[in-house]
Every structure is written in C-alpha cells, then in structure tokens.
Design an enzyme around this catalytic site. Structure first.
Site, mmCIF file in Angstrom:
data_model
loop_
_atom_site.group_PDB
_atom_site.id
_atom_site.type_symbol
_atom_site.label_atom_id
_atom_site.label_comp_id
_atom_site.label_asym_id
_atom_site.label_seq_id
_atom_site.Cartn_x
_atom_site.Cartn_y
_atom_site.Cartn_z
ATOM 1 N N ARG A 115 -9.851 13.066 -7.714
ATOM 2 C CA ARG A 115 -9.035 13.186 -9.258
ATOM 3 C C ARG A 115 -11.239 12.791 -9.436
ATOM 4 N NH1 ARG A 115 -4.420 10.324 -10.498
ATOM 5 N NH2 ARG A 115 -4.871 8.535 -9.389
ATOM 6 N N ARG A 126 -2.484 1.138 -1.752
ATOM 7 C CA ARG A 126 -1.788 1.881 -2.704
ATOM 8 C C ARG A 126 -0.588 2.663 -2.787
ATOM 9 N NH1 ARG A 126 -5.397 5.003 -7.015
ATOM 10 N NH2 ARG A 126 -3.724 5.026 -8.815
ATOM 11 N N ARG A 138 7.589 -0.992 -11.035
ATOM 12 C CA ARG A 138 6.757 -0.202 -9.767
ATOM 13 C C ARG A 138 7.575 -1.289 -9.279
ATOM 14 N NH1 ARG A 138 2.074 1.590 -11.772
ATOM 15 N NH2 ARG A 138 0.720 2.515 -9.936
ATOM 16 N N ARG A 174 -12.044 6.728 -11.103
ATOM 17 C CA ARG A 174 -11.859 5.614 -10.888
ATOM 18 C C ARG A 174 -11.670 4.629 -9.848
ATOM 19 N NH1 ARG A 174 -5.470 6.513 -13.244
ATOM 20 N NH2 ARG A 174 -5.388 4.325 -11.563
ATOM 21 N N LYS A 205 2.336 11.531 -12.313
ATOM 22 C CA LYS A 205 2.880 10.713 -13.324
ATOM 23 C C LYS A 205 2.324 10.680 -14.380
ATOM 24 C CE LYS A 205 2.879 6.577 -10.853
ATOM 25 N NZ LYS A 205 2.328 6.690 -10.045
HETATM 26 P P1 AMP Z 1 -1.107 3.249 -12.660
HETATM 27 O O1 AMP Z 1 -2.545 3.978 -13.347
HETATM 28 O O2 AMP Z 1 -0.430 3.383 -12.563
HETATM 29 O O3 AMP Z 1 -1.830 4.330 -11.330
HETATM 30 O O4 AMP Z 1 -1.332 2.161 -12.053
HETATM 31 C C1 AMP Z 1 -3.089 1.949 -11.645
HETATM 32 C C2 AMP Z 1 -2.520 0.637 -11.003
HETATM 33 O O5 AMP Z 1 -2.107 -0.758 -12.076
HETATM 34 C C3 AMP Z 1 -2.001 0.010 -9.982
HETATM 35 O O6 AMP Z 1 -2.562 0.521 -8.718
HETATM 36 C C4 AMP Z 1 -1.992 -0.983 -10.206
HETATM 37 O O7 AMP Z 1 -2.792 -2.437 -9.543
HETATM 38 C C5 AMP Z 1 -1.019 -1.842 -11.861
HETATM 39 N N1 AMP Z 1 -0.353 -1.350 -12.420
HETATM 40 C C6 AMP Z 1 0.193 -0.809 -13.615
HETATM 41 N N2 AMP Z 1 1.143 -0.404 -13.095
HETATM 42 C C7 AMP Z 1 1.546 -2.085 -12.744
HETATM 43 C C8 AMP Z 1 3.244 -2.497 -12.930
HETATM 44 N N3 AMP Z 1 4.357 -1.598 -13.484
HETATM 45 N N4 AMP Z 1 3.322 -3.460 -12.126
HETATM 46 C C9 AMP Z 1 2.002 -4.162 -11.282
HETATM 47 N N5 AMP Z 1 0.853 -3.164 -11.388
HETATM 48 C C10 AMP Z 1 0.629 -2.101 -12.372
#
Ligand code: AMP
Length: 214
Positions: free
Chosen positions: A128, A169, A89, A158, A15
């Site tokens: 990654r 996740r 999400r 990360r 994404k």
């Molecule tokens: P990402 O970089 O989009 O994979 O986000 C990393 C982490 O941030 C996720 O695993 C969630 O813990 C949190 N996160 C990101 N966006 C959201 C969202 N819209 N709602 C809730 N948690 C989020």
C-alpha cells in the site's frame, strides 16, 4: 430513514476504501478514527503526540483517548446516518458505543464484517502507498508511476504499514478486535459478513446488497 453502520475487519481488509464508497453511495457521514488520529498527529496536537507512539508500534491507542476524541466528532444524529470505520476496536469501546446509542435511542442497522485471510492482508498492506498530500490510497500492483493521479502528490508508505508493524497490528486485531464479532453476533441480522478477498467493486456491491436486504 437513516442507516447506521459499523465496518469491521483486520488491517488491510479495505475498511477505509469501502467505507468511503458506502458513505458516498448512501450519503452517510463517514467517521474514521484512524484518519482523525493521523490528522491529530500531523497537526502536532497533544492527543496526536500521545497517540503517535502507539500507532507506530501497531498497538491500539488507549480507549480513554479514543472515547474523548469520538465524543467531539460523533453524536449519532446525522440525518441520513453514519458509517464508523476503525471504531469500535475493543470490547470496551463497543460497550461504550452501545451505551451512547442506547442513551440517545439510536439504532445500529448493520455491522459489516470484511472477511479475509492473513496472507492476503499482509501482501496488500505492505504494497500500500498513500498520497502524502490528499491521502488517496494506491497499491504497488496497480500504480502508474510514483505520483498521485488525483493531485500529483508524492506516494509514500504509511509509518504503520511497514511489515513488522503490520504483523503486530494483525496480532492486536486478533486479540482485541476479533471478540467484537461475537459481541455483535447476538442480534439476528445485524452482522453482514462479506468476502473481502474479492475485487473492490464486487465487495462494494455485496455490502450494498446486504444492507438493502437487511
Ligand atoms: P486505521 O487507519 O483504522 O488502520 O488505524 C491506524 C491506527 O490508529 C491503528 O493501528 C491504531 O493504532 C489507531 N487506531 C485507529 N482507530 C482506533 C481505535 N478505535 N482504537 C484504538 N486505536 C485506534
């Protein structure tokens, strides 16, 4: 004319990578809730310290925290349009976004769904590496050395990319985010499903072609 997009898919589907490319190509504002949260964590803000424990467990940060953060960074009024990456999400977030857009009379043009198998995702994410200074993303399968080729920064895993967290996740995606596919499927032509197991360039092309046709 503005183009307003959401990019949706399991963790590791690409994404972030694709959102950056699409935003650049179409001159859209790119808004990543994951990036915003990581900034809050790095700056040690109150929101960051609340969000951190959820992120490290691979869980969603509670909706009210996300929605108040979104309210600060997003008004939907960017002249060329926007691409939302990692938001919404959950159904709750999707409904909240629909309300915001309806209130402002803003139309959503496409929901890009990155379609990929869990096995591909797990191997992608656990391989990654990200640059600790500029955030550039790498994969061990194609890395040359252990430093960022953009800025020379150190490449690290990360915190939430560790295998156990990745599995969590993925489960969270299944339960809380996948229902959005149905939520957005009602409107003809809104959902743009793309094979995210393909190469990076190919995926970008499919998305751009799909958006142009829409
Ligand atoms: P990402 O970089 O989009 O994979 O986000 C990393 C982490 O941030 C996720 O695993 C969630 O813990 C949190 N996160 C990101 N966006 C959201 C969202 N819209 N709602 C809730 N948690 C989020």
């Amino acid at each position: 004319m503005s183009t307003n997009l959401i990019i949706l898919g399991p963790p590791g589907a690409g994404k972030g990578t694709q959102a950056v490319r699409i935003a650049e190509e179409m001159e859209l504002k790119h808004l990543s809730t994951g990036d915003l949260l990581r900034e809050e964590v790095a700056e040690g803000t109150e929101l960051g310290s609340k969000a951190r424990e959820f992120m490290n467990r691979g869980e969603l940060v509670p909706d009210e925290l996300i929605l108040s953060m979104i309210a600060v960074h997003f008004d939907g009024q960017d002249s060329r349009g926007w691409i939302l990456d990692g938001f919404p999400r959950s159904l709750n977030q999707a409904r909240a976004l629909s309300d915001i857009l309806r209130e402002k009379g803003i139309e959503l043009d496409n929901v890009i769904l990155l379609d990929i198998s869990p096995e591909t995702v797990i191997s992608r994410i656990t391989g990654r590496r990200v640059c600790s200074s500029c955030g550039a993303v790498y994969n061990i399968s194609s890395m040359e050395g252990d430093r960022c080729t953009e800025c020379g920064g150190e490449l690290i895993i990360r915190d939430d990319d560790r295998e156990e967290t990745v599995r969590r996740r993925f489960e969270v995606y299944r339960k809380q985010t996948e229902p959005l596919i149905e939520y957005y499927s009602g409107e003809e032509g809104l959902m743009l499903k793309v094979d995210a197991g393909a190469g990076i360039d190919e995926i970008t092309e499919s998305i751009l072609d799909g958006i142009k046709e829409a």
